[in-house]
Design an enzyme around this catalytic site. Structure first.
Site, PDB file in Angstrom:
ATOM      1  N   GLU A  29       0.838  -1.317  -0.057  1.00  0.00           N
ATOM      2  CA  GLU A  29      -0.086   0.012   0.049  1.00  0.00           C
ATOM      3  C   GLU A  29       0.776   1.221  -0.149  1.00  0.00           C
ATOM      4  OE1 GLU A  29      -3.703  -0.419   2.598  1.00  0.00           O
ATOM      5  OE2 GLU A  29      -2.645  -2.175   3.230  1.00  0.00           O
ATOM      6  N   PHE A 209     -14.616 -15.061  -0.570  1.00  0.00           N
ATOM      7  CA  PHE A 209     -13.563 -13.877  -0.799  1.00  0.00           C
ATOM      8  C   PHE A 209     -12.329 -14.251  -0.162  1.00  0.00           C
ATOM      9  CE2 PHE A 209     -17.407 -11.451  -1.409  1.00  0.00           C
ATOM     10  CZ  PHE A 209     -17.077 -10.550  -2.632  1.00  0.00           C
ATOM     11  N   SER A 217      -6.502  -2.010   1.736  1.00  0.00           N
ATOM     12  CA  SER A 217      -6.833  -1.314   0.283  1.00  0.00           C
ATOM     13  C   SER A 217      -7.495  -2.337  -0.518  1.00  0.00           C
ATOM     14  CB  SER A 217      -5.672  -0.489  -0.215  1.00  0.00           C
ATOM     15  OG  SER A 217      -5.441   0.744   0.449  1.00  0.00           O
ATOM     16  N   GLU A 247     -13.148 -15.769   3.310  1.00  0.00           N
ATOM     17  CA  GLU A 247     -14.597 -15.113   4.022  1.00  0.00           C
ATOM     18  C   GLU A 247     -15.609 -15.777   3.113  1.00  0.00           C
ATOM     19  OE1 GLU A 247     -13.341 -11.241   6.374  1.00  0.00           O
ATOM     20  OE2 GLU A 247     -13.969 -11.076   4.209  1.00  0.00           O
ATOM     21  N   GLY A 252     -26.189  -8.417   1.247  1.00  0.00           N
ATOM     22  CA  GLY A 252     -26.624  -7.256   2.010  1.00  0.00           C
ATOM     23  C   GLY A 252     -25.846  -6.051   1.405  1.00  0.00           C
ATOM     24  N   ASN A 341     -17.277  -6.433   9.368  1.00  0.00           N
ATOM     25  CA  ASN A 341     -16.500  -6.937   8.225  1.00  0.00           C
ATOM     26  C   ASN A 341     -14.829  -6.696   9.001  1.00  0.00           C
ATOM     27  OD1 ASN A 341     -15.535  -8.457   6.232  1.00  0.00           O
ATOM     28  ND2 ASN A 341     -15.110  -6.405   5.189  1.00  0.00           N
ATOM     29  N   GLU A 342     -14.638  -5.486   9.183  1.00  0.00           N
ATOM     30  CA  GLU A 342     -13.347  -5.023   9.605  1.00  0.00           C
ATOM     31  C   GLU A 342     -13.115  -3.588  10.166  1.00  0.00           C
ATOM     32  OE1 GLU A 342     -11.117  -5.824   5.977  1.00  0.00           O
ATOM     33  OE2 GLU A 342     -10.941  -3.714   5.906  1.00  0.00           O
ATOM     34  N   SER A 353     -11.599   9.687   0.142  1.00  0.00           N
ATOM     35  CA  SER A 353     -11.800   8.254   0.899  1.00  0.00           C
ATOM     36  C   SER A 353     -13.190   8.660   1.804  1.00  0.00           C
ATOM     37  CB  SER A 353     -10.758   8.386   1.782  1.00  0.00           C
ATOM     38  OG  SER A 353      -9.413   8.003   0.998  1.00  0.00           O
TER      39      SER A 353
END
Length: 385
Positions: A29, A209, A217, A247, A252, A341-342, A353
């Site tokens: 990143e 996934f 990112s 995952e 949704g 999720n995170e 962003s």
């Protein structure tokens, strides 16, 4: 720490706090960190702060760079590098390791080291391993230099998606189905490791996934529609991290919420929704940064749903012992349940962003957001707290 407490001589006016903006780094990143740094450098109020830009090259060398944020932008679909802005191909910057001395030193081979003056706070805008994961935070703790964002533990938890999920589960936050494949598992019994993934698909269906466990990112992530694409997806994830996370897909809406630490504690922003991008299979790196797929801010939620996701975002912030800022990402499932999720302890911070956009919708401009984060870091001591 306030401006009044900064060292000064009787015949000089109080000096401004000095902010070292640290960016680049060794992770995949690197380029996005550069873009983030450009935005932060543009936003810092130079009437209130002195600024020292410090880049970390992809090989790990700390360098002085030009204070030219306009050169830190994506051009022709390519991200910039620290090497392009470095003042020297050989010189290096050294942070202090003595908590009683915050002076930064610059040295080049064959030359006498040059003192660059003291720094009062570091604004680390590194994403991914070797910067966002607690490693840089540990160095700054040893140096006794305050910094923006979460400490060592929260940064490490926020970077490792496996342990992040374990922490959330222990605090009663709901996470989706997943399996982890560690490098030793893959090396010792590749068939058994692959079977874990296939069993996940058997229980919850395709797609899956496949992603690096400690990257961000959306780099290295593959949406796998069936068994035929699994091996290629595993190889791509392992290219970025030998430990991978797989995952099950959740049906949704993707909802994000920002958390910002104020003097009286953390507060949540207006949430945002990430609609499915038209030209991409999911919200991947190119959708986020190259094609700038727009989010919906504020998210079209009911007042009850908005309050719930804001509460859960703050709960996630507290569960991981975060400080400064966090972006929390959720799925609002078809049965009306929020599944986390995170979190990102140093989320994407470019003008496009979602984190800055959510706070803009909450009444805090980008420059004010940067200022709030710096002031919060100056108030906070290093060490146990």
């Amino acid at each position: 720490m306030s401006t009044e407490n900064l060292p000064q001589s009787p015949d000089q006016p109080p000096r401004k706090p000095r902010v070292a903006v640290v960016f680049g780094g060794r992770s995949s990143e690197h380029g996005i960190s550069m873009v983030t740094a450009g935005a932060v450098l543009r936003a810092i109020d130079r009437t209130k702060y002195d600024v020292l830009p410090i880049g970390i090259t992809q090989s790990g060398r700390w360098v002085l760079t030009a204070d030219e944020p306009e050169r830190m932008a994506i051009t022709e679909r390519r991200t910039p590098t620290v090497e392009q802005l470095a003042d020297s191909s050989e010189g290096g910057v050294v942070l202090p390791v003595d908590p009683a001395n915050r002076e930064v030193v610059y040295s080049e081979p064959g030359s006498v080291p040059k003192a660059l003056g003291e720094i009062d706070v570091v604004f680390p805008v590194l994403h991914g391993p070797y910067g966002e994961d607690g490693t840089l935070q540990g160095l700054l703790e040893l140096s006794g230099v305050p910094y923006v964002g979460s400490g060592v533990l929260a940064s490490a938890v926020g970077q490792d998606k496996e342990y992040m999920k374990r922490v959330f589960t222990s605090f009663g936050l709901k996470v989706g189905p997943y399996v982890v494949i560690r490098p030793r598992e893959w090396e010792q019994d590749e068939s058994a490791a692959r079977k874990k993934i296939i069993d996940l698909a058997g229980d919850h269906g395709w797609p899956l996934f496949v992603k690096p466990a400690r990257a961000g990112s959306s780099i290295g992530i593959t949406k796998v529609e069936d068994l035929s694409g699994l091996d290629e997806a595993i190889a791509e994830a392992q290219r970025h991290d030998p430990k991978i996370l797989v995952e099950a897909a959740l049906r949704g809406r993707e909802i994000e919420c920002g958390v910002l630490e104020f003097e009286d504690g953390p507060r949540a922003s207006a949430p945002a929704e990430i609609p499915p991008p038209d030209a991409h299979a999911y919200y991947d790196f190119e959708a986020k940064y190259i094609d700038s797929t727009p989010g919906i801010v504020p998210a079209p939620l009911t007042p009850e749903e908005t309050a719930q996701v804001q509460r859960l975002a703050v709960d996630a912030f507290e569960a991981a012992s975060c400080e400064g800022l966090v972006r929390a990402d959720f799925f609002l499932t078809e049965d009306g349940e929020f599944v986390i999720n995170e979190i990102n302890t140093m989320p994407g911070f470019t003008p496009i962003s979602m984190y800055p956009q959510m706070w803009q919708a909450s009444g805090i401009s980008y420059p004010d957001l940067v200022d709030l984060l710096i002031r919060a870091a100056l108030r906070r001591s290093t060490g146990l707290r």
